[in-house]
Write a protein that holds these residues in place. Structure first.
Motif: not given
Length: 269
Positions: A40-67
């Protein structure tokens, strides 16, 4: 003692779903169920459950590229699947990485969650069209994503053919147009796979089950898994469709909203 044979290697580039029904979690469960080694390469973290997405935080480009480089340069990969890429910068970064990787790429152009929450910035749509779709072996939009990308509103199978032509015009080798959101109460769900010269219409029963969270992620990951095993695109898509149909039939309630498909349905016989 000799080591066991290595399974095929598949990499998912996607966001995390804390509820475990979609995203990276769904991708890795699918890959395990289908007998490949998921990475896996993680691009974003979401706070999510069966009711919906309650928040999302994108990872920086360099973190995605490094993974990505850490996995591909050392371990290697036989297929890549992409999911949530929330910004133009991430779309363009991942497109560049895919272009330099000698492996089939399955692009799920994720635009909104199952609950209607936006997962892709409107400003990133042009980057999807011009940089990501051209490097895709298979693009797997649902009908809402077709509308986002092409402006076409699809209401029947003829419209699905027009949608496929419009998606193929952006450059992927194959388009898999998912018809699960077609209006009406048809007893079957239909998808269209085409490369512009040959068509494959795939039909499956429509189940009366609202617990469908993760369907798109699961299908794209299943296609990538079967491509890594050496199947052709039509073979991989047919096998993936069969797996997802079983997972949909076994979808279960979770929390107070829409539950997930069951990635382990085949083990529960």
């Amino acid at each position: 003692m000799s080591s066991a044979p290595r399974p095929p290697l598949v990499l998912t580039v996607a966001g995390s779903d804390s509820g475990g029904g979609a995203g990276i979690q769904a991708d890795l469960k699918t890959m395990l169920a289908l007998g490949v080694h998921g990475m896996s390469v993680l691009t974003a973290v979401t706070a999510q459950n069966s009711l919906g997405v309650h928040g999302a935080w994108e990872l920086p480009e360099e973190a995605v590229r490094a993974q990505y480089r850490a996995v591909v340069d050392d371990i290697g990969v036989q297929a890549v699947k992409t999911g949530m890429l929330s910004s133009a910068a991430l779309v363009e970064t991942v497109a560049e990485l895919l272009a330099g990787t000698d492996a089939p790429a399955v692009v799920d152009p994720v635009g909104v969650s199952k609950h209607g929450d936006p997962l892709l910035a409107a400003s990133a749509l042009d980057s999807v069209r011009t940089t990501l779709l051209p490097v895709a072996t298979v693009a797997t939009p649902n009908l809402d994503e077709v509308t986002q990308l092409t402006g076409l509103v699809v209401e029947d199978e003829t419209g699905m053919r027009r949608a496929a032509d419009a998606i193929l015009a952006y450059g992927p080798r194959w388009a898999l147009i998912k018809g699960g959101h077609l209006p009406g109460d048809a007893a079957e769900v239909v998808d269209l796979l085409t490369d512009g010269s040959e068509e494959h219409w795939l039909y499956a029963p429509r189940y009366d089950n609202r617990h469908t969270h993760g369907t798109g992620c699961t299908l794209a990951s299943a296609v990538a898994s079967h491509l890594a095993k050496g199947l052709t695109v039509p073979e991989a898509v047919r096998e993936a469709k069969a797996y997802v149909t079983g997972a949909l039939a076994a979808g279960f309630a979770l929390g107070g909203g829409i539950g997930p498909v069951d990635h382990g349905w085949a083990f529960r016989g």
